[in-house]
Design an enzyme around this catalytic site. Structure first.
Site, PDB file in Angstrom:
ATOM      1  N   LEU A  72      56.289  19.059  68.814  1.00  0.00           N
ATOM      2  CA  LEU A  72      57.694  18.864  68.497  1.00  0.00           C
ATOM      3  C   LEU A  72      58.130  19.944  67.512  1.00  0.00           C
ATOM      4  O   LEU A  72      57.351  20.335  66.642  1.00  0.00           O
ATOM      5  CB  LEU A  72      57.895  17.481  67.862  1.00  0.00           C
ATOM      6  CG  LEU A  72      57.396  16.298  68.689  1.00  0.00           C
ATOM      7  CD1 LEU A  72      57.407  15.028  67.849  1.00  0.00           C
ATOM      8  CD2 LEU A  72      58.235  16.131  69.946  1.00  0.00           C
ATOM      9  N   VAL A 119      49.870  14.578  67.978  1.00  0.00           N
ATOM     10  CA  VAL A 119      51.232  15.059  67.776  1.00  0.00           C
ATOM     11  C   VAL A 119      51.168  16.312  66.913  1.00  0.00           C
ATOM     12  O   VAL A 119      50.578  16.296  65.833  1.00  0.00           O
ATOM     13  CB  VAL A 119      52.115  13.993  67.096  1.00  0.00           C
ATOM     14  CG1 VAL A 119      53.545  14.496  66.942  1.00  0.00           C
ATOM     15  CG2 VAL A 119      52.079  12.680  67.878  1.00  0.00           C
ATOM     16  N   GLU A 120      51.778  17.376  67.395  1.00  0.00           N
ATOM     17  CA  GLU A 120      51.907  18.621  66.634  1.00  0.00           C
ATOM     18  C   GLU A 120      53.378  18.755  66.264  1.00  0.00           C
ATOM     19  O   GLU A 120      54.254  18.605  67.110  1.00  0.00           O
ATOM     20  CB  GLU A 120      51.475  19.808  67.496  1.00  0.00           C
ATOM     21  CG  GLU A 120      51.664  21.163  66.839  1.00  0.00           C
ATOM     22  CD  GLU A 120      51.310  22.318  67.780  1.00  0.00           C
ATOM     23  OE1 GLU A 120      51.483  23.469  67.344  1.00  0.00           O
ATOM     24  OE2 GLU A 120      50.891  22.083  68.928  1.00  0.00           O
ATOM     25  N   VAL A 121      53.653  18.981  64.990  1.00  0.00           N
ATOM     26  CA  VAL A 121      55.016  19.288  64.547  1.00  0.00           C
ATOM     27  C   VAL A 121      55.000  20.689  63.997  1.00  0.00           C
ATOM     28  O   VAL A 121      54.153  21.045  63.176  1.00  0.00           O
ATOM     29  CB  VAL A 121      55.528  18.282  63.495  1.00  0.00           C
ATOM     30  CG1 VAL A 121      56.898  18.695  62.982  1.00  0.00           C
ATOM     31  CG2 VAL A 121      55.601  16.870  64.087  1.00  0.00           C
TER      32      VAL A 121
END
Length: 126
Positions: A72, A119-121
């Site tokens: 994201l 989840v990668e931000v």
């Protein structure tokens, strides 16, 4: 031919736990509508949330909680994302680290949601 991603689906163990996590930690907006999957909105995109065993058709061949890995793009500085993660007791597994995204170099942090999805931000530089 393709200009972007409109939405994707997460198959989860609990719609309630997943929505609460993304609302609390990343500020997503939950929308429930009759005869439609629960959705989490952020920016101009959304994640449809399907509970395992109660999915909508058509669907992936083998929808499984915890099998997603996605990135994201942050609307705020990565330091604010890290502060929200820490404030909510979410452990950063990796990062901040430099990565190359669709738009070039970026800084990323990685963590897991309640189902173990990665989840990668990421934050793109100026």
């Amino acid at each position: 031919m393709i200009t972007g991603i409109d939405h994707f689906v997460l198959t989860v163990r609990s719609v309630e736990a997943t929505c609460a996590f993304y609302q609390r930690v990343l500020g997503f907006k939950r929308v429930d509508a009759p005869n439609l999957p629960t959705a989490l909105f952020f920016g101009t995109q959304k994640i449809n949330v399907h509970e395992a065993g109660h999915t909508f058709e058509p669907k992936a061949r083998a929808p499984t909680p915890g099998s997603a890995d996605f990135c994201l793009v942050a609307a705020r500085p990565l330091s604010e994302i890290c502060a929200s993660l820490a404030g909510n007791g979410v452990a950063v597994e990796v990062g901040p680290v430099e990565r190359i995204g669709a738009r070039g170099p970026m800084m990323s942090v990685y963590f897991r949601d309640p189902d173990g999805n990665l989840v990668e931000v990421s934050e793109y530089g100026p």
